[in-house]
Design a protein around this motif. Sequence first.
Motif, PDB file in Angstrom:
ATOM      1  N   ASN A   1       0.548  -1.108   0.303  1.00 15.61           N
ATOM      2  CA  ASN A   1       0.331   0.322   0.087  1.00 15.61           C
ATOM      3  C   ASN A   1       1.009   0.848   0.046  1.00 15.61           C
ATOM      4  N   ASP A   2       0.958   1.886  -1.195  1.00 13.31           N
ATOM      5  CA  ASP A   2       1.828   3.170  -0.982  1.00 13.31           C
ATOM      6  C   ASP A   2       1.105   4.083  -0.710  1.00 13.31           C
ATOM      7  N   GLY A   3      -0.093   4.575  -0.341  1.00 12.92           N
ATOM      8  CA  GLY A   3      -0.469   5.238   0.626  1.00 12.92           C
ATOM      9  C   GLY A   3      -0.244   5.332   1.941  1.00 12.92           C
ATOM     10  N   LEU A   4      -0.030   4.032   2.550  1.00 12.01           N
ATOM     11  CA  LEU A   4       0.497   3.684   3.746  1.00 12.01           C
ATOM     12  C   LEU A   4       2.262   4.081   3.581  1.00 12.01           C
TER      13      LEU A   4
ATOM     14  N   ILE B   1       3.363   6.276   2.209  1.00 13.67           N
ATOM     15  CA  ILE B   1       3.584   7.751   2.514  1.00 13.67           C
ATOM     16  C   ILE B   1       3.579   8.263   3.547  1.00 13.67           C
ATOM     17  N   ALA B   2       2.312   7.456   4.434  1.00 13.41           N
ATOM     18  CA  ALA B   2       1.690   8.624   5.592  1.00 13.41           C
ATOM     19  C   ALA B   2       3.092   7.458   6.735  1.00 13.41           C
TER      20      ALA B   2
ATOM     21  N   PHE C   1       1.642  15.142   1.131  1.00 14.38           N
ATOM     22  CA  PHE C   1       1.285  14.036   1.615  1.00 14.38           C
ATOM     23  C   PHE C   1       0.502  14.301   3.193  1.00 14.38           C
TER      24      PHE C   1
ATOM     25  N   TRP D   1      -1.303  15.522   6.130  1.00 19.58           N
ATOM     26  CA  TRP D   1      -2.884  15.406   7.017  1.00 19.58           C
ATOM     27  C   TRP D   1      -2.952  16.834   8.173  1.00 19.58           C
TER      28      TRP D   1
END
Length: 102
Positions: free
Chosen positions: A72-75, A77-78, A98, A100
């Motif tokens: 999961n690329d979003g994970l 980045i987070a 990225f 938030w």
Amino acid sequence: MSTAAKSIGMSRKSAYSLRKRPGAESFAAAWDAALEQGRANALSTAIARVMTGVAKPVFYRGRQIGERRTFNDGLLIAALVATAKDNDPALREAMKPFDWRE
């Protein structure tokens, strides 16, 4: 928070009231430590998933024939945003779109 308060026989409101009360500094410190431990555990789990992925079963004709690892690329980045050091301006600037929290 409600579940945690109920587990020790308090309401959410009474827990927040106790936290603000003079003389309850150790309670507030324990509260903050518990929150930080939860954040650390969540980040540790996220980093482990970033590194190893998550196994998803592959089925054929109703039988599991293997598994596929998904990442999961979003994970990722987070996790990068969460671990970016304030003293690394280049990384903070690169991750800013990225983040938030800002």
